[in-house]
Design a protein around this motif. Structure first.
Motif, PDB file in Angstrom:
ATOM      1  N   THR A  59       0.735  -1.641  -0.078  1.00 13.84           N
ATOM      2  CA  THR A  59       0.068  -0.039   0.306  1.00 13.84           C
ATOM      3  C   THR A  59       1.034   1.033   0.134  1.00 13.84           C
ATOM      4  OG1 THR A  59      -0.031  -0.294   2.345  1.00 13.84           O
ATOM      5  CG2 THR A  59      -1.838  -1.643   0.939  1.00 13.84           C
ATOM      6  N   HIS A  60       1.854   1.213   0.921  1.00 17.38           N
ATOM      7  CA  HIS A  60       3.041   2.600   0.587  1.00 17.38           C
ATOM      8  C   HIS A  60       4.241   2.154  -0.858  1.00 17.38           C
ATOM      9  CE1 HIS A  60       2.133   3.570   4.910  1.00 17.38           C
ATOM     10  NE2 HIS A  60       1.962   1.549   5.134  1.00 17.38           N
ATOM     11  N   ALA A  61       4.197   1.809  -1.160  1.00 18.42           N
ATOM     12  CA  ALA A  61       4.399   0.821  -2.565  1.00 18.42           C
ATOM     13  C   ALA A  61       4.199   2.088  -3.441  1.00 18.42           C
ATOM     14  CB  ALA A  61       5.114  -0.219  -2.525  1.00 18.42           C
ATOM     15  N   VAL A  62       2.409   1.849  -3.594  1.00 18.80           N
ATOM     16  CA  VAL A  62       2.033   1.551  -4.812  1.00 18.80           C
ATOM     17  C   VAL A  62       2.063   3.327  -4.169  1.00 18.80           C
ATOM     18  CG1 VAL A  62      -0.306   1.656  -5.870  1.00 18.80           C
ATOM     19  CG2 VAL A  62       0.289  -0.068  -4.700  1.00 18.80           C
ATOM     20  N   ARG A  63       0.669   4.004  -3.562  1.00 16.60           N
ATOM     21  CA  ARG A  63       1.522   5.843  -3.202  1.00 16.60           C
ATOM     22  C   ARG A  63       2.659   5.973  -3.508  1.00 16.60           C
ATOM     23  NH1 ARG A  63       3.235   9.160   0.252  1.00 16.60           N
ATOM     24  NH2 ARG A  63       1.781  11.642   0.537  1.00 16.60           N
ATOM     25  N   SER A  64       3.895   5.609  -2.789  1.00 15.74           N
ATOM     26  CA  SER A  64       4.555   6.509  -3.582  1.00 15.74           C
ATOM     27  C   SER A  64       5.350   6.439  -5.189  1.00 15.74           C
ATOM     28  CB  SER A  64       5.568   6.039  -2.661  1.00 15.74           C
ATOM     29  OG  SER A  64       5.920   4.778  -3.912  1.00 15.74           O
ATOM     30  N   ILE A  65       4.372   5.471  -5.990  1.00 16.14           N
ATOM     31  CA  ILE A  65       4.025   5.601  -7.329  1.00 16.14           C
ATOM     32  C   ILE A  65       3.084   7.174  -7.611  1.00 16.14           C
ATOM     33  CG2 ILE A  65       3.949   4.067  -9.124  1.00 16.14           C
ATOM     34  CD1 ILE A  65       5.170   1.968  -7.539  1.00 16.14           C
ATOM     35  N   LEU A  66       2.069   6.722  -7.366  1.00 18.51           N
ATOM     36  CA  LEU A  66       1.040   7.092  -7.787  1.00 18.51           C
ATOM     37  C   LEU A  66       0.870   9.129  -7.957  1.00 18.51           C
ATOM     38  CD1 LEU A  66      -1.715   4.977  -7.608  1.00 18.51           C
ATOM     39  CD2 LEU A  66      -0.301   5.759  -9.341  1.00 18.51           C
ATOM     40  N   VAL A  67       1.929   9.364  -6.492  1.00 22.98           N
ATOM     41  CA  VAL A  67       2.437  10.678  -6.113  1.00 22.98           C
ATOM     42  C   VAL A  67       3.440  11.190  -7.118  1.00 22.98           C
ATOM     43  CG1 VAL A  67       0.965  10.496  -3.758  1.00 22.98           C
ATOM     44  CG2 VAL A  67       3.260  10.166  -4.744  1.00 22.98           C
ATOM     45  N   GLN A  68       3.888  10.503  -8.031  1.00 24.24           N
ATOM     46  CA  GLN A  68       4.452  11.022  -9.147  1.00 24.24           C
ATOM     47  C   GLN A  68       4.230  12.199  -9.415  1.00 24.24           C
ATOM     48  OE1 GLN A  68       8.306  10.487  -8.565  1.00 24.24           O
ATOM     49  NE2 GLN A  68       8.188   9.487  -6.523  1.00 24.24           N
ATOM     50  N   ASP A  69       5.450  13.166  -9.477  1.00 33.74           N
ATOM     51  CA  ASP A  69       4.922  14.424 -10.006  1.00 33.74           C
ATOM     52  C   ASP A  69       6.255  14.667 -11.132  1.00 33.74           C
ATOM     53  OD1 ASP A  69       4.498  16.607 -11.475  1.00 33.74           O
ATOM     54  OD2 ASP A  69       4.938  18.495  -9.553  1.00 33.74           O
ATOM     55  N   LEU A  70       5.412  14.083 -12.647  1.00 38.50           N
ATOM     56  CA  LEU A  70       6.648  14.281 -13.551  1.00 38.50           C
ATOM     57  C   LEU A  70       6.747  15.282 -14.704  1.00 38.50           C
ATOM     58  CD1 LEU A  70       5.771  11.181 -13.231  1.00 38.50           C
ATOM     59  CD2 LEU A  70       6.306  10.374 -15.616  1.00 38.50           C
ATOM     60  N   SER A  71       6.010  16.104 -13.495  1.00 37.10           N
ATOM     61  CA  SER A  71       6.285  17.660 -14.332  1.00 37.10           C
ATOM     62  C   SER A  71       7.652  17.591 -14.288  1.00 37.10           C
ATOM     63  CB  SER A  71       5.453  19.051 -14.490  1.00 37.10           C
ATOM     64  OG  SER A  71       5.472  18.878 -12.465  1.00 37.10           O
ATOM     65  N   ARG A  72       7.971  18.456 -15.718  1.00 40.06           N
ATOM     66  CA  ARG A  72       9.259  19.336 -15.125  1.00 40.06           C
ATOM     67  C   ARG A  72      10.228  20.411 -15.704  1.00 40.06           C
ATOM     68  NH1 ARG A  72       9.474  14.606 -17.891  1.00 40.06           N
ATOM     69  NH2 ARG A  72      10.850  15.578 -19.948  1.00 40.06           N
ATOM     70  N   PRO A  73      10.996  21.296 -15.252  1.00 32.84           N
ATOM     71  CA  PRO A  73      10.224  23.284 -15.298  1.00 32.84           C
ATOM     72  C   PRO A  73      11.406  23.144 -16.555  1.00 32.84           C
ATOM     73  CG  PRO A  73      11.067  22.407 -13.287  1.00 32.84           C
ATOM     74  CD  PRO A  73      11.418  21.613 -13.483  1.00 32.84           C
ATOM     75  N   ALA A  89       7.625  -4.459  -4.421  1.00 31.30           N
ATOM     76  CA  ALA A  89       6.240  -4.040  -3.735  1.00 31.30           C
ATOM     77  C   ALA A  89       6.458  -3.366  -2.346  1.00 31.30           C
ATOM     78  CB  ALA A  89       5.364  -5.340  -3.308  1.00 31.30           C
ATOM     79  N   ASP A  90       7.794  -3.908  -1.449  1.00 33.80           N
ATOM     80  CA  ASP A  90       8.503  -3.421   0.066  1.00 33.80           C
ATOM     81  C   ASP A  90       9.379  -2.071  -0.197  1.00 33.80           C
ATOM     82  OD1 ASP A  90      10.307  -4.753  -1.461  1.00 33.80           O
ATOM     83  OD2 ASP A  90       9.961  -6.819   0.404  1.00 33.80           O
ATOM     84  N   ASP A  91       9.158  -1.180  -1.393  1.00 35.36           N
ATOM     85  CA  ASP A  91      10.081  -0.679  -1.279  1.00 35.36           C
ATOM     86  C   ASP A  91       8.755   1.015  -1.402  1.00 35.36           C
ATOM     87  OD1 ASP A  91      12.040  -2.097  -0.676  1.00 35.36           O
ATOM     88  OD2 ASP A  91      12.551  -2.437  -3.606  1.00 35.36           O
ATOM     89  N   GLU A  92       9.568   1.933  -1.685  1.00 32.95           N
ATOM     90  CA  GLU A  92       9.215   3.071  -1.912  1.00 32.95           C
ATOM     91  C   GLU A  92       9.773   4.414  -2.800  1.00 32.95           C
ATOM     92  OE1 GLU A  92       7.857   5.155   2.048  1.00 32.95           O
ATOM     93  OE2 GLU A  92       6.666   3.459   2.900  1.00 32.95           O
ATOM     94  N   ARG A  93       9.134   5.253  -3.358  1.00 31.94           N
ATOM     95  CA  ARG A  93      10.150   5.918  -4.099  1.00 31.94           C
ATOM     96  C   ARG A  93      10.060   7.455  -3.587  1.00 31.94           C
ATOM     97  NH1 ARG A  93      13.647   5.716  -7.951  1.00 31.94           N
ATOM     98  NH2 ARG A  93      13.091   3.787  -9.253  1.00 31.94           N
ATOM     99  N   ALA A  94      11.045   8.126  -3.012  1.00 31.16           N
ATOM    100  CA  ALA A  94      10.712   9.278  -2.672  1.00 31.16           C
ATOM    101  C   ALA A  94      11.638  10.090  -3.179  1.00 31.16           C
ATOM    102  CB  ALA A  94      10.178   9.068  -0.991  1.00 31.16           C
ATOM    103  N   PRO A  95      11.380  12.059  -3.473  1.00 26.91           N
ATOM    104  CA  PRO A  95      10.607  12.440  -3.350  1.00 26.91           C
ATOM    105  C   PRO A  95       9.696  12.508  -4.332  1.00 26.91           C
ATOM    106  CG  PRO A  95      12.321  13.564  -4.329  1.00 26.91           C
ATOM    107  CD  PRO A  95      13.103  12.371  -3.391  1.00 26.91           C
ATOM    108  N   ALA A  96       8.729  12.928  -4.071  1.00 22.89           N
ATOM    109  CA  ALA A  96       7.181  13.537  -5.583  1.00 22.89           C
ATOM    110  C   ALA A  96       8.164  13.751  -6.474  1.00 22.89           C
ATOM    111  CB  ALA A  96       6.716  13.936  -4.760  1.00 22.89           C
TER     112      ALA A  96
END
Length: 373
Positions: free
Chosen positions: A44-58, A185-192
């Motif tokens: 649940t934490h892994a999926v959240r960290s993926i779906l909140v990613q912001d791919l916009s780039r200045p 599925a047990d890791d996290e991607r951060a920051p957003a």
């Protein structure tokens, strides 16, 4: 049960019956492959960290593609992982998510026959002095609410436990983006903005075939793992990663982003499939050059070890984005890293020896190996 209700509502079928919409016709910027086998509550934490990613780039125009596609494969789950993923798809709605029931992959999972180094139903002794903190299960509705509206989810599931390689191969076959990332599925991607930074780095280095990042441990901080991650994080240039590949994997596979065309080239010999072990058939009557060739498809080796050695064997290049840690590698007492025989020193050595003999030592009549430590 609610997942049967979702099937009746058209959320689940053997053939994907979701109405066509913009997310079907426009390829996302990035596809994230997520193999899942009994991963609660970490999933649940892994999926959240993926779906909140912001791919916009200045550095890019305001109209560039910022969508991410999460391809989640439930590999014969027997815990609540599959039900949670299906509920999340329902919460996202039919315009952003789909659920597909597929036949089990026609491959044997050699990991099922490999002896364990430590029982998986007991905590690993390395955690005796620092018991793991309790991890809450995140509510699917809350995760759906936080997810960025341009991101999509595709849940695929089947009944048997076919193994990580088969699950990743199925996810790759359904991925549509020109860039591919993978997570466990047990890791996290951060920051957003982690993926945005990595994509910027890859665009700035057109000769690179992939980009990885600085990794930090999440949870338990064992000295050996801290030293291992510090060694990996010190390898920045593509030449450094390639040179150290026979020591250990120079980066976590799940910390990197690769160009899809490069993945297809590296996996061409196996029909686009990630391997739990190498696909080798020794010519009849020919003496095997190393022990690995006697195992062929039956040898169970970690997907990441086989991937990296195969990647560099094909002359590909991957550099690291230095600076802030952009990936969190969770340490918990029942990791396969700690428990499973497929990650034994013997298995790791066999796969290294194989790629030595078909690579740097291919023309050697006699080789002598020296090691310390």
């Amino acid at each position: 049960p609610f997942w049967r209700l979702f099937a009746c509502l058209g959320m689940e079928s053997d053939a994907d019956e979701r109405p066509a919409n913009a997310s079907d016709t426009v390829a996302p910027a990035l596809s994230l492959l997520l193999p899942v086998h009994n991963a609660m509550p970490y999933l649940t934490h892994a999926v959240r960290s993926i779906l909140v990613q912001d791919l916009s780039r200045p550095s890019s125009s305001s109209s560039h593609n910022t969508s991410l596609e999460l391809v989640l494969v439930c590999d014969g789950c027997t815990d609540a992982s599959q039900q949670w993923a299906i509920e999340l798809a329902h919460r996202l709605g039919t315009s952003r998510a789909r659920v597909t029931s597929t036949p089990s992959p026609s491959t044997n999972n050699p990991a099922l026959d490999a002896p364990l180094r430590h029982p998986e139903d007991r905590d690993h002794p390395s955690f005796a002095s620092a018991p793991p903190a309790a991890i809450d299960v995140l509510d699917a509705e809350a995760v759906a609410t936080e997810a960025r509206p341009q991101h999509t989810l595709h849940v695929l599931h089947y009944g048997s436990n076919a193994g990580q390689g088969a699950a990743m191969s199925l996810a790759l076959a359904h991925a549509r983006a020109p860039l591919i990332a993978q997570m466990e599925a047990d890791d996290e991607r951060a920051p957003a903005d982690a993926f945005a930074r990595m994509i910027n780095m890859l665009e700035a280095h057109p000769s690179w075939d992939g980009v990885t990042c600085i990794v930090e441990l999440l949870g338990h901080q064992p000295r050996g793992m801290l030293e291992y991650v510090a060694w990996q994080n010190g390898l920045l240039a593509p030449a450094q990663l390639a040179a150290e590949r026979f020591v250990e994997i120079p980066s976590l596979h799940q910390a990197a982003v690769f160009r899809r065309a490069v993945i297809d080239e590296v996996l061409a010999a196996t029909g686009g499939a990630y391997r739990d072990g190498p696909l080798i058939r020794t010519t009849a009557g020919k003496r095997p050059r190393c022990e690995l060739e006697q195992h062929g498809e039956a040898l169970d080796t970690p997907v990441d070890m086989h991937w990296w050695l195969n990647f560099f064997h094909h002359g590909k290049r991957c550099g690291r984005l230095d600076g802030e840690a952009l990936f969190r590698w969770r340490q918990h007492p029942r990791q396969h890293t700690r428990t499973h025989g497929r990650l034994s020193i013997e298995s790791l050595r066999r796969i290294k020896v194989h790629f030595l003999f078909i690579g740097p030592l291919a023309s050697s009549a006699r080789s002598v190996g020296l090691s310390v430590g």
